[in-house]
Design an enzyme around this catalytic site. Structure first.
Site, PDB file in Angstrom:
ATOM      1  N   SER A  49       0.784  -1.240   0.000  1.00  0.00           N
ATOM      2  CA  SER A  49       0.000   0.000   0.000  1.00  0.00           C
ATOM      3  C   SER A  49       0.817   1.291   0.000  1.00  0.00           C
ATOM      4  CB  SER A  49      -0.962   0.022   1.193  1.00  0.00           C
ATOM      5  OG  SER A  49      -0.258   0.001   2.414  1.00  0.00           O
ATOM      6  N   LYS A  83      -4.921   4.235   9.067  1.00  0.00           N
ATOM      7  CA  LYS A  83      -3.899   5.118   8.505  1.00  0.00           C
ATOM      8  C   LYS A  83      -4.278   6.588   8.666  1.00  0.00           C
ATOM      9  CE  LYS A  83      -2.408   1.497   5.384  1.00  0.00           C
ATOM     10  NZ  LYS A  83      -2.083   1.073   4.018  1.00  0.00           N
TER      11      LYS A  83
END
Length: 342
Positions: free
Chosen positions: A241, A286
């Site tokens: 990612s 995140k």
């Protein structure tokens, strides 16, 4: 005498009970994992280009999810943590396979980030296959060899293996039950073994002979100009990612000027060679990690935008969320920014 003996037995039972409780609460494994906010880390120290432009008054940050194998204590406390998520482990995947997969995803992410940045910056390059390695053991066909995730397949019957096609070509005329001689590399040491091939599923849906393992291919992107070679520092971060943020940092070093314009820029998203940004998991964690590190801008794959927005509003974050589908979306947004006053 009896009283003293009874007291000793009672003390022993007390110690045993405490030991059992400690084992159950701290050491006994459970079928669960806990996901929670990880880190938002500056990328510049991880990426270097010999001829790169190092000007960067702001910072580009990759973001991570903290994944823990849960004991009973962690499960109990996680239920009171609004930023934690309890999930079941995948039953057929062990820790070694998981860690190997994450390293493979990170390596592929870095390669794709280099390719996307080189394509955008007009840097000429070649892609060189270095080796094929074992990612995990097949769940359908039980392998007959001594295989570990991370093993490098160096040779089959004395013939070198450097890419997927080599392995397929060397086994195409064999049948399940045939024996082949393998040369593996494990932990820097060479291992030779005779392995019986097993029946596996072919790409066309048929059946063929194989090793009964899933494999990955490590590729290296080599710039025609060695001064533009990208070097990555070794990190313990895994997964795919960070692709978008790696690409932005690489492109920033390949081109003149400060792409960050002085802002603290975090984000997430996989990266394809053509610059396509892909969706990821755990975006809510995140968001929390980036807010804690005082990020001002957060690039998020368009498919993850709603979840990111919901979490940002929940924690009262002032970060500017920018949805992106392509590398150009992020670059165009950065180009539109006025440089931040010092």
């Amino acid at each position: 005498m009896r009283q003293s003996r009874a007291k000793a037995i009672k003390s022993g039972l007390y110690v045993l009970t405490i030991a059992v409780i400690v084992y159950v609460v701290v050491y006994m494994s459970t079928p669960y994992m806990i996901n929670q906010p990880g880190t938002a880390e500056e990328i510049k120290p991880m990426v270097s280009i010999k001829s790169g432009d190092s000007e960067e008054k702001g910072t580009f940050m990759l973001t991570t999810v903290s994944v823990s194998y849960a004991n009973v204590w962690m499960l109990a406390t996680a239920r009171f943590n609004k930023h934690a998520e309890i999930v079941r482990k995948e039953p057929d995947r062990n820790d070694e396979e998981y860690e190997t997969q994450q390293r493979y995803y990170m390596s592929s992410s870095q390669s794709n980030a280099i390719l996307a940045a080189y394509n955008k910056a007009g840097v000429k390059y070649d892609v060189v296959s270095e080796y094929v390695f074992i990612v995990g053991l097949s769940k359908e066909s039980q392998p007959k060899g001594d295989f570990h995730p991370g093993d490098i397949i160096r040779k089959v019957n004395g013939q070198p293996v450097k890419q997927f096609e080599d392995l397929g070509a060397l086994l195409q005329d064999d049948q399940p039950g045939d024996q082949v001689k393998l040369q593996l590399e494990r932990g820097g040491k060479s291992l030779d073994q005779q392995v019986e091939l097993v029946e596996i599923k072919a790409a066309d849906g048929g059946r063929k002979a194989g090793l009964g393992v899933t494999v990955g291919e490590l590729r290296k992107v080599q710039a025609a100009d060695q001064a533009k070679e990208v070097q990555f520092a070794d990190t313990r971060i895994g997964g795919p990612s960070a692709g978008l943020m790696f690409t932005l940092e690489i492109y920033n070093q390949l081109t003149p000027g400060d792409l960050s314009h002085g802002y603290r820029v975090a984000g997430t998203g996989t990266m394809a060679e053509d610059g396509t940004v892909g969706a990821i998991g755990g975006v809510q964690f995140k968001i929390v990690a980036s807010d804690r590190e005082k990020a001002e801008i957060f690039f998020v794959p368009e498919a993850n935008y709603n979840d990111a927005k919901t979490k940002a509003e929940e924690i009262g974050s002032k970060m500017k969320l920018v949805p992106v589908k392509k590398l150009d979306d992020a670059l165009n947004y950065l180009d539109s920014l006025e440089p931040k006053a010092s």
